[in-house]
Design an enzyme around this catalytic site. Structure first.
Site, PDB file in Angstrom:
ATOM      1  N   ARG A 120      18.436 -18.051 -40.759  1.00 49.29           N
ATOM      2  CA  ARG A 120      17.026 -18.013 -41.172  1.00 49.29           C
ATOM      3  C   ARG A 120      16.922 -17.874 -42.697  1.00 49.29           C
ATOM      4  O   ARG A 120      16.649 -18.831 -43.405  1.00 49.29           O
ATOM      5  CB  ARG A 120      16.306 -16.867 -40.441  1.00 49.29           C
ATOM      6  CG  ARG A 120      14.793 -16.919 -40.521  1.00 49.29           C
ATOM      7  CD  ARG A 120      14.219 -16.383 -41.805  1.00 49.29           C
ATOM      8  NE  ARG A 120      14.588 -14.994 -42.059  1.00 49.29           N
ATOM      9  CZ  ARG A 120      14.356 -14.373 -43.221  1.00 49.29           C
ATOM     10  NH1 ARG A 120      13.778 -15.006 -44.222  1.00 49.29           N
ATOM     11  NH2 ARG A 120      14.742 -13.110 -43.407  1.00 49.29           N
ATOM     12  N   ASP A 121      17.203 -16.687 -43.219  1.00 46.35           N
ATOM     13  CA  ASP A 121      17.079 -16.472 -44.672  1.00 46.35           C
ATOM     14  C   ASP A 121      18.041 -17.398 -45.413  1.00 46.35           C
ATOM     15  O   ASP A 121      17.726 -17.958 -46.466  1.00 46.35           O
ATOM     16  CB  ASP A 121      17.401 -14.998 -44.989  1.00 46.35           C
ATOM     17  CG  ASP A 121      16.757 -14.510 -46.277  1.00 46.35           C
ATOM     18  OD1 ASP A 121      16.368 -15.350 -47.098  1.00 46.35           O
ATOM     19  OD2 ASP A 121      16.650 -13.283 -46.456  1.00 46.35           O
TER      20      ASP A 121
ATOM     21  N   HIS B 211      19.579  -9.027 -51.597  1.00 48.86           N
ATOM     22  CA  HIS B 211      19.924 -10.337 -52.179  1.00 48.86           C
ATOM     23  C   HIS B 211      20.826 -10.058 -53.386  1.00 48.86           C
ATOM     24  O   HIS B 211      20.743  -8.995 -54.012  1.00 48.86           O
ATOM     25  CB  HIS B 211      18.649 -11.102 -52.554  1.00 48.86           C
ATOM     26  CG  HIS B 211      17.972 -11.694 -51.344  1.00 48.86           C
ATOM     27  ND1 HIS B 211      18.105 -13.012 -50.981  1.00 48.86           N
ATOM     28  CD2 HIS B 211      17.194 -11.135 -50.386  1.00 48.86           C
ATOM     29  CE1 HIS B 211      17.425 -13.246 -49.866  1.00 48.86           C
ATOM     30  NE2 HIS B 211      16.855 -12.113 -49.480  1.00 48.86           N
TER      31      HIS B 211
ATOM     32  N   CYS C 143      14.345 -16.811 -51.011  1.00 50.27           N
ATOM     33  CA  CYS C 143      13.003 -16.996 -50.481  1.00 50.27           C
ATOM     34  C   CYS C 143      12.293 -18.054 -51.312  1.00 50.27           C
ATOM     35  O   CYS C 143      12.247 -17.943 -52.543  1.00 50.27           O
ATOM     36  CB  CYS C 143      12.251 -15.666 -50.527  1.00 50.27           C
ATOM     37  SG  CYS C 143      10.542 -15.848 -50.004  1.00 50.27           S
TER      38      CYS C 143
ATOM     39  N   ASN D 182      21.428 -13.956 -49.989  1.00 48.70           N
ATOM     40  CA  ASN D 182      21.685 -12.601 -49.472  1.00 48.70           C
ATOM     41  C   ASN D 182      23.117 -12.227 -49.816  1.00 48.70           C
ATOM     42  O   ASN D 182      23.959 -13.086 -50.077  1.00 48.70           O
ATOM     43  CB  ASN D 182      21.573 -12.607 -47.940  1.00 48.70           C
ATOM     44  CG  ASN D 182      20.174 -12.902 -47.477  1.00 48.70           C
ATOM     45  OD1 ASN D 182      19.789 -14.053 -47.333  1.00 48.70           O
ATOM     46  ND2 ASN D 182      19.408 -11.867 -47.246  1.00 48.70           N
TER      47      ASN D 182
HETATM   48  P1  HMG Z   1      -1.887 -20.504 -44.163  1.00 49.01           P
HETATM   49  O1  HMG Z   1      -1.719 -21.815 -44.837  1.00 49.01           O
HETATM   50  O2  HMG Z   1      -2.744 -19.460 -44.803  1.00 49.01           O
HETATM   51  O3  HMG Z   1      -2.278 -20.697 -42.613  1.00 49.01           O
HETATM   52  O4  HMG Z   1      -0.420 -19.938 -43.997  1.00 49.01           O
HETATM   53  P2  HMG Z   1      -3.688 -20.699 -41.855  1.00 49.01           P
HETATM   54  O5  HMG Z   1      -3.727 -19.504 -40.960  1.00 49.01           O
HETATM   55  O6  HMG Z   1      -4.811 -20.919 -42.837  1.00 49.01           O
HETATM   56  O7  HMG Z   1      -3.562 -22.013 -40.942  1.00 49.01           O
HETATM   57  C1  HMG Z   1      -3.493 -23.309 -41.518  1.00 49.01           C
HETATM   58  C2  HMG Z   1      -2.799 -24.272 -40.547  1.00 49.01           C
HETATM   59  O8  HMG Z   1      -1.452 -23.830 -40.344  1.00 49.01           O
HETATM   60  C3  HMG Z   1      -3.453 -24.336 -39.157  1.00 49.01           C
HETATM   61  O9  HMG Z   1      -3.248 -25.659 -38.683  1.00 49.01           O
HETATM   62  C4  HMG Z   1      -2.590 -23.416 -38.342  1.00 49.01           C
HETATM   63  O10 HMG Z   1      -2.588 -23.710 -36.967  1.00 49.01           O
HETATM   64  C5  HMG Z   1      -1.211 -23.676 -38.944  1.00 49.01           C
HETATM   65  P3  HMG Z   1      -4.448 -26.763 -38.760  1.00 49.01           P
HETATM   66  O11 HMG Z   1      -5.599 -26.133 -38.049  1.00 49.01           O
HETATM   67  O12 HMG Z   1      -4.711 -26.923 -40.237  1.00 49.01           O
HETATM   68  O13 HMG Z   1      -3.823 -27.952 -38.100  1.00 49.01           O
HETATM   69  N1  HMG Z   1      -0.339 -22.504 -38.771  1.00 49.01           N
HETATM   70  C6  HMG Z   1       0.878 -22.540 -38.196  1.00 49.01           C
HETATM   71  N2  HMG Z   1       1.610 -23.553 -37.703  1.00 49.01           N
HETATM   72  C7  HMG Z   1       2.828 -23.214 -37.159  1.00 49.01           C
HETATM   73  N3  HMG Z   1       3.309 -21.943 -37.110  1.00 49.01           N
HETATM   74  C8  HMG Z   1       2.592 -20.924 -37.598  1.00 49.01           C
HETATM   75  C9  HMG Z   1       1.320 -21.213 -38.172  1.00 49.01           C
HETATM   76  N4  HMG Z   1       0.383 -20.429 -38.738  1.00 49.01           N
HETATM   77  C10 HMG Z   1      -0.629 -21.230 -39.081  1.00 49.01           C
HETATM   78  N5  HMG Z   1       3.071 -19.678 -37.529  1.00 49.01           N
HETATM   79  C11 HMG Z   1       1.236 -18.510 -43.034  1.00 49.01           C
HETATM   80  C12 HMG Z   1      -0.188 -18.598 -43.566  1.00 49.01           C
HETATM   81  C13 HMG Z   1       1.562 -17.034 -42.829  1.00 49.01           C
HETATM   82  C14 HMG Z   1       1.351 -19.260 -41.743  1.00 49.01           C
HETATM   83  C15 HMG Z   1       2.189 -19.148 -44.092  1.00 49.01           C
HETATM   84  O14 HMG Z   1       1.954 -18.538 -45.327  1.00 49.01           O
HETATM   85  C16 HMG Z   1       3.629 -19.031 -43.751  1.00 49.01           C
HETATM   86  O15 HMG Z   1       4.114 -19.616 -42.790  1.00 49.01           O
HETATM   87  N6  HMG Z   1       4.398 -18.268 -44.581  1.00 49.01           N
HETATM   88  C17 HMG Z   1       5.794 -18.010 -44.338  1.00 49.01           C
HETATM   89  C18 HMG Z   1       6.564 -18.150 -45.610  1.00 49.01           C
HETATM   90  C19 HMG Z   1       8.023 -17.847 -45.348  1.00 49.01           C
HETATM   91  O16 HMG Z   1       8.555 -18.181 -44.315  1.00 49.01           O
HETATM   92  N7  HMG Z   1       8.690 -17.207 -46.335  1.00 49.01           N
HETATM   93  C20 HMG Z   1      10.079 -16.870 -46.216  1.00 49.01           C
HETATM   94  C21 HMG Z   1      10.343 -15.805 -45.211  1.00 49.01           C
HETATM   95  S1  HMG Z   1      10.064 -14.162 -45.830  1.00 49.01           S
HETATM   96  C22 HMG Z   1      11.507 -13.775 -46.674  1.00 49.01           C
HETATM   97  O17 HMG Z   1      12.346 -14.608 -46.873  1.00 49.01           O
HETATM   98  C23 HMG Z   1      11.729 -12.350 -47.092  1.00 49.01           C
HETATM   99  C24 HMG Z   1      12.727 -11.618 -46.190  1.00 49.01           C
HETATM  100  O18 HMG Z   1      13.966 -12.293 -46.132  1.00 49.01           O
HETATM  101  C25 HMG Z   1      12.957 -10.184 -46.709  1.00 49.01           C
HETATM  102  C26 HMG Z   1      13.310 -10.132 -48.193  1.00 49.01           C
HETATM  103  O19 HMG Z   1      14.265 -10.797 -48.621  1.00 49.01           O
HETATM  104  O20 HMG Z   1      12.598  -9.431 -48.895  1.00 49.01           O
HETATM  105  C27 HMG Z   1      12.177 -11.504 -44.760  1.00 49.01           C
HETATM  106 MG    MG Z   2      15.509 -12.140 -47.635  1.00 50.46          MG
END
Ligand code: HMG
Ligand code: MG
Length: 311
Positions: free
Chosen positions: A16-17, A210, A241, A250
């Site tokens: 994933r990450d 990380h 990220c 990481n």
């Molecule tokens: P948004 O654009 O604000 O979504 O994204 P929305 O709620 O306004 O919806 C817009 C459209 O997206 C809609 O479709 C929804 O159905 C669809 P439409 O009506 O336009 O056809 N939608 C989705 N589709 C599939 N799966 C979903 C989903 N949600 C909405 N789950 C959202 C908001 C949270 C979804 C977006 O910002 C997002 O997916 N962000 C994730 C980013 C990410 O993955 N970042 C990396 C992971 S975090 C990380 O790495 C840190 C970590 O490792 C710890 C560390 O290192 O600190 C964990």
């Molecule tokens: Mg991370």
């Protein structure tokens, strides 16, 4: 050095990450083979993908297919990242047993990463957590930017504690404290942990370092000294990220395993099979693996020159 620790649990986040920030599109078969190889190495928690919006993180778009294809081995947990209700719908559809929800100790990072403020993320996650609990799905939490934020700079440890406690209140069995951009140093990590462990039991905390500035192994040792025994890591040191500018991988799982082996602490992971797992993914990347131990291994040997048994 005296450490009162009997066993370490490693949470492998490579699929994933590790992969979410990769430019090259990794084939479904390769992702599945990578996860199987990680399980072969003895890892018992393998974060297998993310039900995030594909437009935000295209590499995770095939997470449902990945989850469907992997062998669900007894004793191995395969959490999937879930950002909202829609993500939980996808998780339930796939029969996922365990999810990870994620927020941050920084408002700006959260806005960039999930398009929500911290409070909005809790409004979103409250029903997600309630529904997951009622479905018998285990919930892990993440707090990003625990040691610093790419947009705001310093982050108050008290804010990290507040967000961690709120995640525990939602029913997380464990919260992973993320140094998302690899800016933490050992004394800072210990200071943060002195505060966190006044409120949160040690066995409910994991550390997620990380390695952007080469501090991750030192930080893991600092956390271990304070009795933290769960560490997130990514095979080969993959990771980053997409919404944290400049963040790199990481801490490499092999680098942590090498450290724990040197300390004589049990962790249940085979170093040579782990190196073999990292080699499953490396041919498909457009860059070499950053992990130090994997670089020290020439094909068929471990870092000290012994032959590996892994294929
Ligand atoms: P948004 O654009 O604000 O979504 O994204 P929305 O709620 O306004 O919806 C817009 C459209 O997206 C809609 O479709 C929804 O159905 C669809 P439409 O009506 O336009 O056809 N939608 C989705 N589709 C599939 N799966 C979903 C989903 N949600 C909405 N789950 C959202 C908001 C949270 C979804 C977006 O910002 C997002 O997916 N962000 C994730 C980013 C990410 O993955 N970042 C990396 C992971 S975090 C990380 O790495 C840190 C970590 O490792 C710890 C560390 O290192 O600190 C964990
Ligand atoms: Mg991370």
């Amino acid at each position: 050095m005296k450490l009162d620790v009997e066993r370490i649990r490693i949470v492998e986040v490579g699929p994933r990450d590790g992969l979410q920030n990769e430019k090259a599109t990794i084939a479904l078969d390769t992702k599945v083979a990578f996860i199987e190889a990680l399980a072969d190495a003895g890892l018992t928690t393998i974060e297998a993908g993310a039900f995030v919006r594909p437009a935000w993180v295209p590499q995770m778009a095939d997470s449902s297919e990945v989850y469907a294809r992997i062998t669900k081995r007894d004793g191995v947990d395969y959490p999937m990242l879930v950002p909202n209700e829609k993500g939980l719908d996808r998780a339930i559809e796939c029969g996922v047993k365990s999810i990870a929800i994620f927020t941050a100790a920084s408002e700006s990072f959260n806005k960039h990463n999930i398009n929500m403020s911290i409070d909005e993320s809790f409004e979103e996650f409250a029903p997600v957590a309630a529904r997951a609990r009622s479905e018998g799905i285990r919930i892990r939490g993440y707090v990003s930017c625990a040691c610093g934020c790419p947009y705001e700079g310093a982050v108050e440890p008290e804010k990290v504690l507040e967000v961690t406690a709120r995640l525990m209140d939602l029913g997380c069995y464990e919260v992973s404290i993320g140094d998302t951009i690899g800016v933490g140093t050992p004394m800072q990590v210990q200071g943060l942990l002195y505060l966190l462990t006044q409120v949160i039991p040690r066995n409910c905390l994991a550390m997620h370092f990380h390695d952007t500035r080469g501090m991750a192994v030192a930080n893991a040792l600092a956390a271990l000294e304070l009795g933290i025994t769960t560490f997130d890591a990514s095979a080969g040191g993959l990771g980053g990220c997409p919404y944290a500018p400049g963040a790199s991988g990481n801490v490499a799982t092999e680098d942590l395993v090498f450290l724990f082996d040197g300390l004589g602490i049990d962790h249940g992971v085979s170093l040579d099979k782990l190196v073999a797992a990292a080699r499953v993914i490396s041919p498909w990347l457009d860059h070499p693996l950053p992990g130090k131990v994997v670089q020290a291994c020439t094909k068929g040997t471990l870092p000290w020159g012994a032959k590996t048994t892994a294929q």
